[in-house]
Design a protein around this motif. Structure first.
Motif, PDB file in Angstrom:
ATOM      1  N   GLY A 169     -13.487  49.958  53.710  1.00 38.78           N
ATOM      2  CA  GLY A 169     -13.714  51.179  52.933  1.00 38.78           C
ATOM      3  C   GLY A 169     -13.213  51.157  51.511  1.00 38.78           C
ATOM      4  N   GLY A 170     -12.663  50.032  51.041  1.00 38.54           N
ATOM      5  CA  GLY A 170     -12.273  49.914  49.630  1.00 38.54           C
ATOM      6  C   GLY A 170     -11.266  50.959  49.207  1.00 38.54           C
ATOM      7  N   GLU A 171     -11.565  51.655  48.105  1.00 39.44           N
ATOM      8  CA  GLU A 171     -10.612  52.637  47.581  1.00 39.44           C
ATOM      9  C   GLU A 171     -10.780  54.012  48.223  1.00 39.44           C
ATOM     10  N   GLY A 172     -11.653  54.118  49.219  1.00 44.82           N
ATOM     11  CA  GLY A 172     -11.657  55.297  50.070  1.00 44.82           C
ATOM     12  C   GLY A 172     -12.555  56.448  49.682  1.00 44.82           C
ATOM     13  N   GLN A 173     -13.589  56.204  48.862  1.00 45.22           N
ATOM     14  CA  GLN A 173     -14.400  57.347  48.445  1.00 45.22           C
ATOM     15  C   GLN A 173     -15.144  58.003  49.610  1.00 45.22           C
ATOM     16  N   LEU A 174     -15.646  57.206  50.573  1.00 44.76           N
ATOM     17  CA  LEU A 174     -16.326  57.798  51.713  1.00 44.76           C
ATOM     18  C   LEU A 174     -15.329  58.421  52.686  1.00 44.76           C
ATOM     19  N   GLN A 195     -27.393  59.562  47.778  1.00 48.78           N
ATOM     20  CA  GLN A 195     -27.943  59.095  49.040  1.00 48.78           C
ATOM     21  C   GLN A 195     -26.882  58.728  50.075  1.00 48.78           C
ATOM     22  N   ILE A 196     -25.965  57.831  49.719  1.00 47.59           N
ATOM     23  CA  ILE A 196     -25.033  57.305  50.707  1.00 47.59           C
ATOM     24  C   ILE A 196     -24.071  58.378  51.220  1.00 47.59           C
ATOM     25  N   LYS A 197     -23.470  59.123  50.324  1.00 43.12           N
ATOM     26  CA  LYS A 197     -22.521  60.153  50.765  1.00 43.12           C
ATOM     27  C   LYS A 197     -23.181  61.192  51.671  1.00 43.12           C
ATOM     28  N   PRO A 198     -24.366  61.727  51.336  1.00 47.02           N
ATOM     29  CA  PRO A 198     -25.007  62.674  52.268  1.00 47.02           C
ATOM     30  C   PRO A 198     -25.354  62.059  53.619  1.00 47.02           C
ATOM     31  N   ILE A 199     -25.801  60.806  53.636  1.00 47.71           N
ATOM     32  CA  ILE A 199     -26.137  60.145  54.900  1.00 47.71           C
ATOM     33  C   ILE A 199     -24.890  59.984  55.764  1.00 47.71           C
ATOM     34  N   ARG A 211     -12.693  59.994  51.814  1.00 49.37           N
ATOM     35  CA  ARG A 211     -12.353  61.302  51.261  1.00 49.37           C
ATOM     36  C   ARG A 211     -13.465  62.318  51.522  1.00 49.37           C
ATOM     37  N   VAL A 212     -14.711  61.861  51.487  1.00 50.43           N
ATOM     38  CA  VAL A 212     -15.828  62.752  51.819  1.00 50.43           C
ATOM     39  C   VAL A 212     -15.687  63.264  53.249  1.00 50.43           C
ATOM     40  N   LEU A 213     -15.411  62.348  54.180  1.00 49.46           N
ATOM     41  CA  LEU A 213     -15.266  62.736  55.589  1.00 49.46           C
ATOM     42  C   LEU A 213     -14.019  63.580  55.815  1.00 49.46           C
ATOM     43  N   ALA A 214     -12.950  63.281  55.090  1.00 40.79           N
ATOM     44  CA  ALA A 214     -11.723  64.056  55.231  1.00 40.79           C
ATOM     45  C   ALA A 214     -11.944  65.505  54.813  1.00 40.79           C
ATOM     46  N   ARG A 215     -12.768  65.715  53.794  1.00 42.60           N
ATOM     47  CA  ARG A 215     -13.066  67.086  53.367  1.00 42.60           C
ATOM     48  C   ARG A 215     -13.844  67.852  54.437  1.00 42.60           C
ATOM     49  N   ASP A 216     -14.505  67.111  55.334  1.00 44.30           N
ATOM     50  CA  ASP A 216     -15.213  67.739  56.449  1.00 44.30           C
ATOM     51  C   ASP A 216     -14.325  67.905  57.683  1.00 44.30           C
ATOM     52  N   ALA A 231      -6.790  53.406  46.805  1.00 39.52           N
ATOM     53  CA  ALA A 231      -7.041  54.365  47.874  1.00 39.52           C
ATOM     54  C   ALA A 231      -5.841  55.301  48.046  1.00 39.52           C
ATOM     55  N   HIS A 232      -4.650  54.720  48.034  1.00 38.76           N
ATOM     56  CA  HIS A 232      -3.434  55.529  48.171  1.00 38.76           C
ATOM     57  C   HIS A 232      -3.288  56.490  46.996  1.00 38.76           C
ATOM     58  N   GLU A 233      -3.549  56.004  45.789  1.00 44.98           N
ATOM     59  CA  GLU A 233      -3.429  56.852  44.595  1.00 44.98           C
ATOM     60  C   GLU A 233      -4.416  58.017  44.633  1.00 44.98           C
ATOM     61  N   ARG A 234      -5.563  57.792  45.273  1.00 43.90           N
ATOM     62  CA  ARG A 234      -6.599  58.828  45.330  1.00 43.90           C
ATOM     63  C   ARG A 234      -6.535  59.654  46.609  1.00 43.90           C
ATOM     64  N   GLY A 235      -5.491  59.449  47.413  1.00 43.45           N
ATOM     65  CA  GLY A 235      -5.251  60.334  48.538  1.00 43.45           C
ATOM     66  C   GLY A 235      -5.744  59.886  49.895  1.00 43.45           C
ATOM     67  N   SER A 236      -6.106  58.610  50.047  1.00 52.27           N
ATOM     68  CA  SER A 236      -6.583  58.111  51.337  1.00 52.27           C
ATOM     69  C   SER A 236      -5.509  57.271  52.021  1.00 52.27           C
ATOM     70  N   THR A 237      -5.573  57.229  53.352  1.00 58.94           N
ATOM     71  CA  THR A 237      -4.664  56.401  54.141  1.00 58.94           C
ATOM     72  C   THR A 237      -5.290  55.028  54.325  1.00 58.94           C
ATOM     73  N   GLY A 238      -4.606  53.979  53.878  1.00 59.82           N
ATOM     74  CA  GLY A 238      -5.165  52.641  53.924  1.00 59.82           C
ATOM     75  C   GLY A 238      -4.316  51.664  54.703  1.00 59.82           C
ATOM     76  N   VAL A 239      -4.996  50.704  55.347  1.00 56.86           N
ATOM     77  CA  VAL A 239      -4.331  49.647  56.107  1.00 56.86           C
ATOM     78  C   VAL A 239      -4.920  48.312  55.666  1.00 56.86           C
ATOM     79  N   LEU A 240      -4.059  47.348  55.386  1.00 59.09           N
ATOM     80  CA  LEU A 240      -4.515  46.018  54.998  1.00 59.09           C
ATOM     81  C   LEU A 240      -4.888  45.229  56.248  1.00 59.09           C
ATOM     82  N   GLY A 241      -6.087  44.638  56.263  1.00 56.73           N
ATOM     83  CA  GLY A 241      -6.515  43.860  57.418  1.00 56.73           C
ATOM     84  C   GLY A 241      -7.955  43.428  57.280  1.00 56.73           C
ATOM     85  N   THR A 242      -8.463  42.772  58.314  1.00 52.15           N
ATOM     86  CA  THR A 242      -9.843  42.307  58.330  1.00 52.15           C
ATOM     87  C   THR A 242     -10.553  42.831  59.571  1.00 52.15           C
ATOM     88  N   GLY A 243     -11.878  42.899  59.485  1.00 50.18           N
ATOM     89  CA  GLY A 243     -12.656  43.463  60.574  1.00 50.18           C
ATOM     90  C   GLY A 243     -12.651  42.651  61.844  1.00 50.18           C
TER      91      GLY A 243
END
Length: 251
Positions: free
Chosen positions: A62-67, A42-46, A69-74, A91-103
């Motif tokens: 975005g945590g460890e970056g699973q979403l 559900q979430i990934k297709p939405i 990576r979905v968008l990056a593939r697009d 996230a870095h180990e799984r290939g995503s670019t991450g920044v430490l911070g708060t919203g």
């Protein structure tokens, strides 16, 4: 606890940060890399459909970056921002670019993203106005803001699925919907996660006050993979667990 009372505690940022740092491995094991049916079915297709064509995306919380990576593939260039060091290491180990911070204080220049994604994060966040203000600031005019929440009607304090054996009834019990509240909920054995309850109007009106206009809303039924977890869940298949709000930066 009442939300304003909690926010008056000087240590509240540390409480929330430590909770997610402590539980990062639990989250990674159970809700990523195909581990959760609701994400996969559900979430990934939405998210893919809601942000189709976006090129510069912020995955806030975005945590460890699973979403991401979905968008990056697009074809999107996605930055993950999270307050948990353990999540960003993964996230870095799984290939995503991450920044430490708060919203509430984003380390990005004004108008640098054409889309912002926040998925199942704001129901754990205290500083709602600050986050919406920052989302509006970093979004380019006409940019999209996709917000996914645990549906507020089902996350009221004291709510939950009831299997009444004596009466032979199964139902979802609702708590006080209009009261804004924060609870440390035990979501697994010895795993405590902060849940902030707000009525839907708080999200829509506070986003609107920052120039973020609601353009579409979804309340999808639970996916088959979730319903298959227990026979009892067939009784709540018309209860939406997820709320999806599509905003656009208009001003």
């Amino acid at each position: 606890m009442d939300l304003e009372e909690f926010r008056a505690l000087p240590e509240w940022p540390l409480i929330l940060r430590d909770s997610w740092e402590t539980n990062a491995r639990w989250w990674q094991a159970g809700f990523t890399e195909g581990g959760d049916a609701e994400y996969e079915e559900q979430i990934k297709p939405i998210v893919r459909e809601g942000l189709r064509g976006a090129r510069r995306v912020l995955d806030l919380g975005g945590g460890e970056g699973q979403l991401a990576r979905v968008l990056a593939r697009d074809g999107a260039d996605v930055v993950v921002l999270d307050s948990s060091h353990a999540q960003l290491v993964m996230a870095h180990e799984r290939g995503s670019t991450g920044v430490l911070g708060t919203g509430g204080s984003l380390p990005f220049v004004t108008g640098c993203f054409d889309a912002v994604l926040i998925c199942l994060v704001l129901e754990h966040v205290v500083e709602l106005d600050e986050v919406f203000a920052e989302v509006a600031r970093v979004l380019a005019r006409g940019g999209r803001f996709l917000l996914l929440l645990n549906h507020p009607i089902l996350q009221t304090p004291g709510s939950g699925f009831i299997d009444d054996v004596e009466l032979g009834e199964q139902y979802w019990r609702l708590g006080p919907y209009l009261h804004q509240d924060i609870q440390m909920e035990e979501v697994d054995a010895s795993v405590f996660v902060p849940f902030v309850h707000r009525p839907l109007s708080e999200y829509v009106n506070r986003a609107s006050a920052q120039g973020l206009a609601l353009v579409h809303m979804q309340e999808p039924a639970p996916p088959p993979g979730f319903l298959a977890r227990a026979v009892e869940y067939q009784e709540v298949q018309a209860y939406p667990r997820l709320l999806v709000l599509h905003f656009e930066r208009r001003s």
